[in-house]
Design a protein around this motif. Structure first.
Motif, short mmCIF file in Angstrom:
data_model
loop_
_atom_site.label_atom_id
_atom_site.label_comp_id
_atom_site.label_asym_id
_atom_site.label_seq_id
_atom_site.Cartn_x
_atom_site.Cartn_y
_atom_site.Cartn_z
N GLU A 87 0.78 -1.19 0.08
CA GLU A 87 -0.03 0.06 0.03
C GLU A 87 0.83 1.32 -0.17
O GLU A 87 0.47 2.19 -0.68
CB GLU A 87 -0.92 -0.11 1.23
CG GLU A 87 -2.36 -0.54 1.04
CD GLU A 87 -3.03 -0.19 -0.27
OE1 GLU A 87 -3.24 0.87 -0.42
OE2 GLU A 87 -3.40 -1.40 -0.97
N GLU A 145 0.60 4.44 -2.73
CA GLU A 145 0.14 5.87 -2.50
C GLU A 145 1.04 6.85 -3.18
O GLU A 145 0.59 7.82 -3.45
CB GLU A 145 0.46 5.87 -0.86
CG GLU A 145 -0.85 5.30 -0.10
CD GLU A 145 -2.26 5.94 -0.94
OE1 GLU A 145 -2.28 7.18 -0.96
OE2 GLU A 145 -2.92 5.09 -0.74
N ARG A 167 -0.81 7.25 -6.73
CA ARG A 167 -2.38 7.32 -6.80
C ARG A 167 -2.85 8.72 -7.52
O ARG A 167 -2.31 9.82 -6.93
CB ARG A 167 -3.16 7.23 -5.41
CG ARG A 167 -4.39 6.79 -5.42
CD ARG A 167 -4.89 6.50 -4.17
NE ARG A 167 -4.55 5.13 -3.37
CZ ARG A 167 -4.79 3.92 -4.00
NH1 ARG A 167 -5.80 3.69 -4.73
NH2 ARG A 167 -4.05 2.54 -3.47
#
Ligand SMILES: [Zn+2]
Ligand SMILES: [Zn+2]
Length: 285
Positions: free
Chosen positions: A227, A231, A234
């Motif tokens: 994750e 990020e 994104r």
């Protein structure tokens, strides 16, 4: 030629590529043969123009996806690019690769901002050809929805009228033909069923790829990275549409023939650390 090699070298690529063309031609034949029975006057003209446009859009996006090289082959890097930007090494290609580039085992090369390998096109979907992939998906969904609107009622009615004959014709067409039991509209029924199955499969693909389209995180990154990595890259949906479709994004989605230059060559994504520094400095301002 490179695109020929990509398709011919892989049996799966060749099979899916051929199936797609045969299915597209059959579905076009199915909808265009309805001219006389369903449409007349100006509706007939609308139907013919629409189906021809949809067929052209599906095939032109597919061919643009095949012909666009998503690899870093044509990009000239400076000698220190990899050191300055902190690129890692692909052990298979034995070369430095930019951020967001991943190796494809089918294409046997690294692909810039790799999303996934598309067997229908025999090519990877990456930074330079993502536009054509989403165009192919969009027009395939539109074409199959229109086809099923026309053919579904006929398919249901015919099947309910004589379910045994339709069933036998479907699963044993040769014995049925020898016995004189083959349904007289077997080909139409077959193509209508293929259209219905294809619509279901296309809806699945739309769901599968909608996350990447909305966020900018590729399917490869979604499946392989943590994750904290995702990020870094994104995007919001509008920002991502601009990145996929380039400078002419408001109209470029209509056709692959509309020229639209992309923001970069797909090799120079900000280094995670640089990006984080930029973000924190912009917050401070
Ligand atoms: Zn590689
Ligand atoms: Zn590939």
């Amino acid at each position: 030629m490179l695109w020929c090699k990509r398709i011919w070298r892989q049996p799966m690529n060749l099979f899916m590529f051929s199936v797609f063309h045969i299915a597209t031609a059959s579905i076009y034949w199915l909808v265009s043969r309805e001219d006389a029975t369903l449409f007349n006057g100006s509706w007939l003209l609308f139907h013919e123009v629409l189906t021809t446009f949809l067929l052209f859009s599906v095939l032109s996006n597919l061919w643009a996806l095949i012909l666009t090289d998503p690899t870093p082959r044509k990009i000239i890097f400076t000698e220190n690019d990899h050191i300055e930007k902190g690129w890692d090494v692909c052990n298979t290609c034995e070369a430095y690769r930019p951020h967001r580039a991943y190796h494809c085992l089918t294409c046997r090369v690294c692909v810039l901002k790799r999303d996934h390998h598309c067997y229908f096109a025999g090519n990877c979907v990456g930074y330079s050809n993502a536009r054509y992939f989403y165009g192919l998906l969009f027009y395939t969904l539109l074409s199959l929805t229109y086809t099923n609107l026309i053919s579904l009622e006929y398919l249901i009615k015919t099947t309910l009228l004589n379910p045994l004959q339709v069933f036998v014709s479907f699963f044993a067409p040769i014995p049925a033909a020898i016995a004189g039991f083959l349904h007289e509209d077997f080909v139409v029924l077959f193509v209508s069923t293929i259209s219905l199955i294809a619509l279901g499969y296309t809806c699945y693909l739309v769901l599968l790829h909608s996350g990447s389209f909305a966020s900018g995180i590729t399917l490869t990154e979604k499946n392989r990275e943590k994750e904290s990595y995702k990020e870094r890259y994104r995007n919001g949906i509008f920002e991502n549409i601009r990145e996929i479709y380039g400078s002419n994004w408001p109209i470029a989605w209509i056709s692959p023939l509309i020229p639209s230059s992309l923001r970069s060559n797909g090799a120079h994504f900000p280094h995670p650390k640089t990006r984080r520094a930029n973000l924190s400095s912009s917050i401070r301002k």
